[in-house]
Design an enzyme around this catalytic site. Structure first.
Site, PDB file in Angstrom:
ATOM      1  N   ASP A  33      10.156  -3.210   3.031  1.00 42.32           N
ATOM      2  CA  ASP A  33       9.541  -4.120   2.493  1.00 42.32           C
ATOM      3  C   ASP A  33       9.471  -5.523   2.847  1.00 42.32           C
ATOM      4  O   ASP A  33      11.173  -5.692   2.197  1.00 42.32           O
ATOM      5  CB  ASP A  33       8.300  -3.724   1.237  1.00 42.32           C
TER       6      ASP A  33
ATOM      7  N   ASP B  49      -1.289  -2.270   5.142  1.00 37.86           N
ATOM      8  CA  ASP B  49      -1.561  -1.593   3.698  1.00 37.86           C
ATOM      9  C   ASP B  49      -3.254  -0.968   3.727  1.00 37.86           C
ATOM     10  O   ASP B  49      -3.448  -0.214   3.340  1.00 37.86           O
ATOM     11  CB  ASP B  49      -1.587  -2.766   2.427  1.00 37.86           C
TER      12      ASP B  49
HETATM   13  C1  DGJ Z   1       3.619  -3.639   0.054  1.00 33.26           C
HETATM   14  C2  DGJ Z   1       3.775  -2.141   0.248  1.00 33.26           C
HETATM   15  O1  DGJ Z   1       3.102  -2.988   2.305  1.00 33.26           O
HETATM   16  C3  DGJ Z   1       3.119  -1.841   0.528  1.00 33.26           C
HETATM   17  O2  DGJ Z   1       2.676  -0.317   0.515  1.00 33.26           O
HETATM   18  C4  DGJ Z   1       3.598  -1.333  -1.426  1.00 33.26           C
HETATM   19  O3  DGJ Z   1       4.579  -0.958  -0.659  1.00 33.26           O
HETATM   20  C5  DGJ Z   1       3.375  -2.627  -1.495  1.00 33.26           C
HETATM   21  N1  DGJ Z   1       4.083  -4.040  -1.077  1.00 33.26           N
HETATM   22  C6  DGJ Z   1       4.865  -2.281  -2.737  1.00 33.26           C
HETATM   23  O4  DGJ Z   1       4.602  -3.517  -3.672  1.00 33.26           O
END
Ligand code: DGJ
Length: 735
Positions: free
Chosen positions: A494, A556
């Site tokens: 991430d 997201d």
């Molecule tokens: C952003 C990601 O896109 C989410 O799926 C998740 O992993 C969060 N970060 C966790 O902090």
């Protein structure tokens, strides 16, 4: 135009197409199956002038007729230039701008020589498309500025089967003083058209890849990223089309930059009516000092051409990226259905609730359990987003015995009704540090900062300076230590904020080179791990990341209806195989909308990595009971999504019934997805006309009825839905 034909190799694959590269030192031709790219050297000026980029042409082509020179625009501003330099009367935006050691910014690059290379050399330190000598060949044109002793090598590689031409530029300082590269475009092309549309993908967090189409106007139209990464706001992709081009008809040129850092796209219609497209580094974040003897290599830009509309353009990019960009052995192999802990538990878990969630995952048929954010941090445990990043050790309160025993228990679970053991995956955000962390206590200087200026935090975190070898080494070691500590077969990588306050503009590219080194070392060291890229969703959905990670978390926003636009937008440039897409709970956490479980799953299974993003234990009973069947369907269609061609039949921006057809690589199977977005009352039902089938062949559809391809394409199939949101998934089998 007379060409000396150079048969540079005799390869059975390439010989099915016209000779890939033809060059005589004055005229140059790159030929694909359905594409031709031509340019020549102007004997007087030594400039490289563009002649054609479009459909196939014969050996002789009419050259541009240049009008009488009147007014302010001199010759150099009236021609189609392959590598427009700066400061000599071409008032359009240049492809290169060099501040010479004496301070001025004039350059004069003239053709010097060329060579043809079978295959395609790797780009030092940068991701790049790749292929064997049968797949690709390369033409390198050396340009030289004798006044500054600077060389620019333009490297053009052609993948004839994919109608793709890839260009990068090497700039070498042969002089005696430092020069500064202020701007350098990987792509620069002048198309001889006055009326073009441009399409790009814009957005923000949770609404990535929104398709934007507009007419190219006179002057400069520019977009890009300045946040240090390819970014949510604009994707490093551009299409130019005729105004009449549709999804299935008309000319379309697609340009895609293989780079993860800030970038700039410039489209300029000049006074003479030509349209110039440039794509490359963001000049405000470059100022790259090049000492004598050193070279700066630009990222590469992929250009594809299609006369079968925007859909044809996308399919060329998809095939190229599936076959010649993604290095992972999982590029086109079936992906396990996964369950990711994020939306199910967020930061609120311990060892036993994680195990319960993994059991639930196995119970509904998932094959891989992914432990997301919140598992790490010792002195500064990560219980929320304000601590722990940088400290990649399991939180001893949550995992008193470390990760290994938990991973063992989870990988001993069997996915429902199978003898398949669950696999285990884990989340990292290695490029970041929280000021509340042991890493920051020990190495505050490892965070990007500009002298005395305050370090701007976002999500309570700072960005590590990956330009520093010691930071790269720390990340490689800490991630590999965790991967070696247990049976971990998946990593979600991430990245949740942009870059600010760099010590110099050049740090941005130096960071990218460091980051690619880290990606390369880790993916080479752990080839059996399935790596997923993520940046608050699709904030880094770009070809640079895809070289190392075969899939990327698309957004997201897990709302199924929003996801149709996001996934279809993303598919303009990127193969569906690369998209992570999950079935999440309702009401949706981002939009508050409630969509039936089947629709949510059907949208998600159009992505190559299908998964669940919820806690099955708290699902509505009926919805939960449907999940194993939906997982089975996702696994049935997955090979077609991963390897097949995608036909966007109806777009969500144009139709209440978005529809997509995926046709398997061998064309024996296909799967059709049709969605309804709003209710349809007292009105006939839409006909979805299929595309891309063999008109003569017979296809059995789900219900057993056999139709010819012609019938399916000319009459289509009709569907009726009830309620707000509906979906149908139809399998087709060639008889
Ligand atoms: C952003 C990601 O896109 C989410 O799926 C998740 O992993 C969060 N970060 C966790 O902090």
């Amino acid at each position: 135009m007379s060409l000396l034909l150079l048969f540079f190799f005799n390869c059975p694959n390439l010989m099915r197409y016209p000779i890939a590269i033809v060059a005589d030192g004055t005229h140059f031709a790159l030929n694909g199956k359905n594409v031709a790219y031509r340019f020549h050297v102007d004997n007087t000026t030594g400039d490289l002038l563009g002649d054609h980029f479009g459909g196939s042409v014969g050996d002789n082509i009419p050259l541009e007729v240049i009008g009488e020179v009147n007014g302010w625009v001199s010759d150099i501003g009236r021609v189609r230039r392959e590598f427009p330099d700066q400061g000599r009367g071409d008032y359009r935006v240049p492809a290169i701008s060099i501040r010479q050691s004496e301070g001025y910014t004039v350059s004069e690059f003239r053709y010097k020589s060329h060579k043809i290379i079978p295959g395609k050399p790797a780009l030092p330190g940068l991701p790049a498309t790749m292929g064997t000598e049968e797949d690709v060949s390369t033409l390198v044109i050396s340009m030289y500025d004798k006044y500054s002793d600077v060389a620019a090598d333009l490297s053009y590689s052609i993948f004839p089967k994919h109608d793709a031409i890839v260009r990068s530029v090497n700039v070498t300082n042969h002089g005696t003083g430092n020069i500064t590269i202020e701007s350098l475009a990987s792509l620069s092309v002048d198309l001889p058209y006055e009326d073009l549309d441009m399409i790009n993908l814009r957005g923000d967090w949770a609404r990535e890849a929104q398709r934007e189409r507009r007419s190219v106007a006179y002057g400069l139209q520019s977009f890009g990223s300045s946040n240090g990464y390819s970014g949510h706001l604009h994707n490093p992709f551009l299409a130019l089309t005729e105004p009449s081009t549709t999804e299935s008809q008309g000319e379309a040129w697609g340009f895609s930059l293989v780079y993860t850092g800030s970038f700039t796209v410039n489209v300029e219609k000049g006074s003479q009516g030509f349209t110039r497209a440039l794509m490359g580094f963001n000049p405000s974040q470059l100022s790259w000092v090049l000492p004598p003897g050193e070279t700066l290599t630009s990222p590469e830009c992929v250009s594809v051409y299609s006369k079968d509309g925007i859909g044809g353009m996308s399919r060329s990019l998809h095939r190229l990226y599936r076959n010649h960009l993604i290095k992972s052995k999982f590029a086109t192999s079936d992906r396990p259905t996964l369950l990711n802990s994020w939306e199910g538990l967020y930061f609120d878990f311990n060892q036993s609730s994680i195990y319960d969630l993994a059991k639930e995952a196995a119970g509904v048929g998932a094959k891989l359990f992914v432990l997301d954010d919140g598992w790490f941090g010792k002195e500064y445990p990560r219980l929320s987003d304000n601590a722990g990043l940088g400290d990649w050790v399991p939180n001893p309160d949550r995992f008193p015995d470390g990760l290994e025993p938990l991973v063992k228990k989870i990988t001993d679970l069997k996915a429902a009704n199978t003898s398949t053991n669950m696999r285990f995956g884990i989340w990292f955000e290695p490029e970041m540090v929280n000021p509340n962390s042991t890493l920051y206590d020990e190495h505050p200087d490892w965070a990007l900062h500009a002298g005395p200026y305050p370090r701007t935090e976002a999500r309570n975190q700072l960005v590590l300076n990956l330009a520093l070898p010691e930071v790269q080494d720390y990340i490689i070691k800490s991630v590999s230590d965790v991967l070696k500590s247990a049976d971990i077969s998946y990593v979600k990588w991430d990245n949740n904020r942009g870059i600010n306050e760099t010590p110099s503009p050049a740090t941005n590219h130096a960071y990218m080179l460091g980051m690619y080194r880290v990606f390369n070392e880790l993916t080479t060291q752990f080839p059996d791990v399935l790596w997923e890229g993520c940046a608050s969703g699709g904030g880094r959905f770009d070809p640079g990341v895809l070289q190392y990670f075969p899939q990327i978390w698309t957004s997201d926003n897990t709302d199924a209806i929003d996801r149709i636009s996001i996934q279809l937008g993303t598919s303009l440039a990127y193969p569906p195989s690369a998209m992570g897409a999950h079935l999440s709970e309702v009401p949706n956490h981002q939009t508050g909308r409630t969509v039936p479980v089947a629709v949510r799953a059907h949208v998600a299974m159009m992505g190559g990595s299908f998964g669940l993003e919820l806690n099955p234990a708290v699902m509505d009973e009926e919805d939960k009971a449907a999940v194993p069947g939906l997982v089975a369907l996702a696994e049935k269609v997955n090979p077609i999504i991963l390897n097949g061609d995608m036909w966007r039949l109806n777009l969500p921006e144009d139709s209440n019934w978005p529809a997509v057809l995926f046709i398997a690589e061998d064309a024996r199977k296909a799967v059709l997805f049709v969605f309804q977005v709003a209710p349809n009352v007292n009105h006939s039902w839409p006909r979805i006309k299929l595309q891309g089938l063999d008109p003569q062949a017979s296809y059995k559809v789900d219900d057993g009825v056999v139709y010819t391809g012609a019938t399916l394409m000319n009459i289509g199939l009709q569907f009726a839905f009830k309620g707000d949101y509906g979906s149908q998934v139809v399998m087709l089998e060639k008889q």
